[in-house]
Write a protein that holds these residues in place. Structure first.
Motif, PDB file in Angstrom:
ATOM      1  N   GLU A  93       0.825  -1.209   0.000  1.00  0.00           N
ATOM      2  CA  GLU A  93       0.000   0.000   0.000  1.00  0.00           C
ATOM      3  C   GLU A  93       0.860   1.260   0.000  1.00  0.00           C
ATOM      4  N   ALA A  94       1.952   1.235   0.748  1.00  0.00           N
ATOM      5  CA  ALA A  94       2.776   2.435   0.897  1.00  0.00           C
ATOM      6  C   ALA A  94       3.703   2.672  -0.286  1.00  0.00           C
ATOM      7  N   THR A  95       4.214   1.606  -0.882  1.00  0.00           N
ATOM      8  CA  THR A  95       5.234   1.754  -1.924  1.00  0.00           C
ATOM      9  C   THR A  95       4.712   1.510  -3.333  1.00  0.00           C
ATOM     10  N   GLY A  96       3.571   0.852  -3.426  1.00  0.00           N
ATOM     11  CA  GLY A  96       3.066   0.489  -4.741  1.00  0.00           C
ATOM     12  C   GLY A  96       3.763  -0.721  -5.328  1.00  0.00           C
ATOM     13  N   LYS A  97       4.629  -1.348  -4.539  1.00  0.00           N
ATOM     14  CA  LYS A  97       5.353  -2.536  -4.990  1.00  0.00           C
ATOM     15  C   LYS A  97       4.780  -3.765  -4.296  1.00  0.00           C
ATOM     16  N   PRO A  98       4.729  -4.881  -4.984  1.00  0.00           N
ATOM     17  CA  PRO A  98       4.283  -6.100  -4.303  1.00  0.00           C
ATOM     18  C   PRO A  98       5.333  -6.554  -3.287  1.00  0.00           C
ATOM     19  N   ALA A  99       4.862  -7.128  -2.207  1.00  0.00           N
ATOM     20  CA  ALA A  99       5.808  -7.692  -1.244  1.00  0.00           C
ATOM     21  C   ALA A  99       6.572  -8.830  -1.910  1.00  0.00           C
ATOM     22  N   PRO A 100       7.866  -8.969  -1.633  1.00  0.00           N
ATOM     23  CA  PRO A 100       8.638 -10.057  -2.249  1.00  0.00           C
ATOM     24  C   PRO A 100       8.089 -11.420  -1.845  1.00  0.00           C
ATOM     25  N   THR A 101       8.365 -12.401  -2.670  1.00  0.00           N
ATOM     26  CA  THR A 101       7.816 -13.738  -2.424  1.00  0.00           C
ATOM     27  C   THR A 101       8.278 -14.315  -1.087  1.00  0.00           C
ATOM     28  N   GLN A 102       9.465 -13.912  -0.638  1.00  0.00           N
ATOM     29  CA  GLN A 102       9.998 -14.429   0.626  1.00  0.00           C
ATOM     30  C   GLN A 102       9.516 -13.635   1.842  1.00  0.00           C
ATOM     31  N   ALA A 103       8.706 -12.607   1.622  1.00  0.00           N
ATOM     32  CA  ALA A 103       8.296 -11.729   2.724  1.00  0.00           C
ATOM     33  C   ALA A 103       7.659 -12.475   3.895  1.00  0.00           C
ATOM     34  N   PRO A 104       6.791 -13.469   3.669  1.00  0.00           N
ATOM     35  CA  PRO A 104       6.184 -14.153   4.824  1.00  0.00           C
ATOM     36  C   PRO A 104       7.196 -14.802   5.759  1.00  0.00           C
ATOM     37  N   ARG A 105       8.373 -15.141   5.242  1.00  0.00           N
ATOM     38  CA  ARG A 105       9.391 -15.745   6.102  1.00  0.00           C
ATOM     39  C   ARG A 105       9.848 -14.786   7.205  1.00  0.00           C
ATOM     40  N   LEU A 106       9.719 -13.485   6.960  1.00  0.00           N
ATOM     41  CA  LEU A 106      10.202 -12.501   7.932  1.00  0.00           C
ATOM     42  C   LEU A 106       9.188 -12.202   9.034  1.00  0.00           C
ATOM     43  N   THR A 107       7.947 -12.634   8.865  1.00  0.00           N
ATOM     44  CA  THR A 107       6.918 -12.308   9.857  1.00  0.00           C
ATOM     45  C   THR A 107       7.281 -12.781  11.264  1.00  0.00           C
ATOM     46  N   PRO A 108       7.750 -14.028  11.450  1.00  0.00           N
ATOM     47  CA  PRO A 108       8.143 -14.429  12.819  1.00  0.00           C
ATOM     48  C   PRO A 108       9.268 -13.569  13.389  1.00  0.00           C
ATOM     49  N   LEU A 109      10.175 -13.124  12.527  1.00  0.00           N
ATOM     50  CA  LEU A 109      11.263 -12.267  12.989  1.00  0.00           C
ATOM     51  C   LEU A 109      10.717 -10.928  13.473  1.00  0.00           C
ATOM     52  N   PHE A 110       9.799 -10.342  12.715  1.00  0.00           N
ATOM     53  CA  PHE A 110       9.212  -9.068  13.132  1.00  0.00           C
ATOM     54  C   PHE A 110       8.450  -9.224  14.453  1.00  0.00           C
ATOM     55  N   GLN A 111       7.826 -10.366  14.652  1.00  0.00           N
ATOM     56  CA  GLN A 111       7.132 -10.610  15.916  1.00  0.00           C
ATOM     57  C   GLN A 111       8.126 -10.678  17.075  1.00  0.00           C
TER      58      GLN A 111
END
Length: 271
Positions: free
Chosen positions: A10-28
């Motif tokens: 939404e902020a950048t107009g770019k799709p999230a990279p395919t590996q983005a879900p892997r980072l969710t536990p790290l952000f948590q």
């Protein structure tokens, strides 16, 4: 739960990279204030290569996404992580010398002469190529005798003190990345030593063990950058180089923590 990928899009107009879900536990974990290992270990624990969160060239879209989330959600709460930035022109070790000083120790060139006769606390030590692996192993096992080799930082202080230690009978073995450059660095370091046998130096990282690790943990080198053939002198390292180059697979130290924790105590206890 925050949908970081959607927010990024939404902020950048770019799709999230395919590996983005892997980072969710790290952000948590960052949000919870959890103490994290060095960044290379974080990446491998998430199923990425070790440099994915450090080097924008490794995976540019993922790195950009990671940095965007840190900047927009954690500017006031940066990751609580162990740093791998340990040394410059020095020698960093843990539990080598008999001292009450806090560990690890970073020794500068002016201390080398005095330390050549300083009492040792161990008869064996493990040289670890990677800064992050050194500090992570020390954090998990604060009594283990470790020497930080710091990648290709073969500075004069480091080499001189390592030679002095082996002259005093300290037994050394080595653990490093299993890619072309990692094997070449091991070969170069061994050439700097004067008393250590190749059998001892490769006691934990034998050609057979390297082949096993490549078979079990190997990552494909699609760009053929980390498995290109480089020159080495020792036949042992030539065999290991052959395995890496023929399979076009590499293994990073961060993938081998569990194996290290199984193998290292037995070797240290043999002293």
């Amino acid at each position: 739960m925050i949908d970081y990928g959607h927010a990024y899009c939404e902020a950048t107009g770019k799709p999230a990279p395919t590996q983005a879900p892997r980072l969710t536990p790290l952000f948590q974990q960052i949000a919870a204030g959890t103490l994290l290992p060095p960044r290379g270990q974080q990446a491998v624990d998430l199923g990425l290569t070790a440099h994915s969160l450090n080097d924008p060239r490794e995976d540019p879209p993922l790195y950009e996404y990671y940095q965007w989330v840190l900047a927009h959600y954690f500017a006031e709460q940066p990751p609580h992580e162990l740093t791998a930035k340990l040394i410059g022109m020095a020698f960093t070790c843990a539990n080598l010398f008999q001292t009450d000083l806090p560990q690890p120790l970073t020794i500068n060139p002016w201390q080398v002469e005095s330390l050549t006769t300083f009492p040792l606390a161990t008869r064996r030590a493990i040289v670890v190529e990677n800064n992050g692996i050194f500090i992570w192993l020390f954090k998990r096992h604060p009594t283990w005798p470790l020497i930080n080799q710091a990648g290709n930082d073969f500075n004069p202080t480091y080499v001189q003190l390592l030679q002095e230690l082996e002259q005093r009978g300290l037994q050394l073995t080595y653990l490093g990345d299993l890619d072309s450059r990692g094997i070449q660095m091991a070969d170069y370091l061994f050439q700097q030593l004067q008393k250590t046998s190749i059998e001892q130096f490769t006691a934990l990282q034998t050609p057979t063990q390297v082949a096993t690790w490549l078979a079990v943990h190997g990552k494909s080198d699609l760009k053929r950058q980390r498995t290109r053939r480089l020159t080495v002198q020792q036949p042992v390292f030539q065999t290991e180089m052959d395995s890496v180059c023929l399979l076009h697979q590499f293994v990073e130290q961060e993938q081998l923590i569990a194996d290290y924790e199984r193998l290292m105590p037995a070797w240290l206890d043999e002293a």
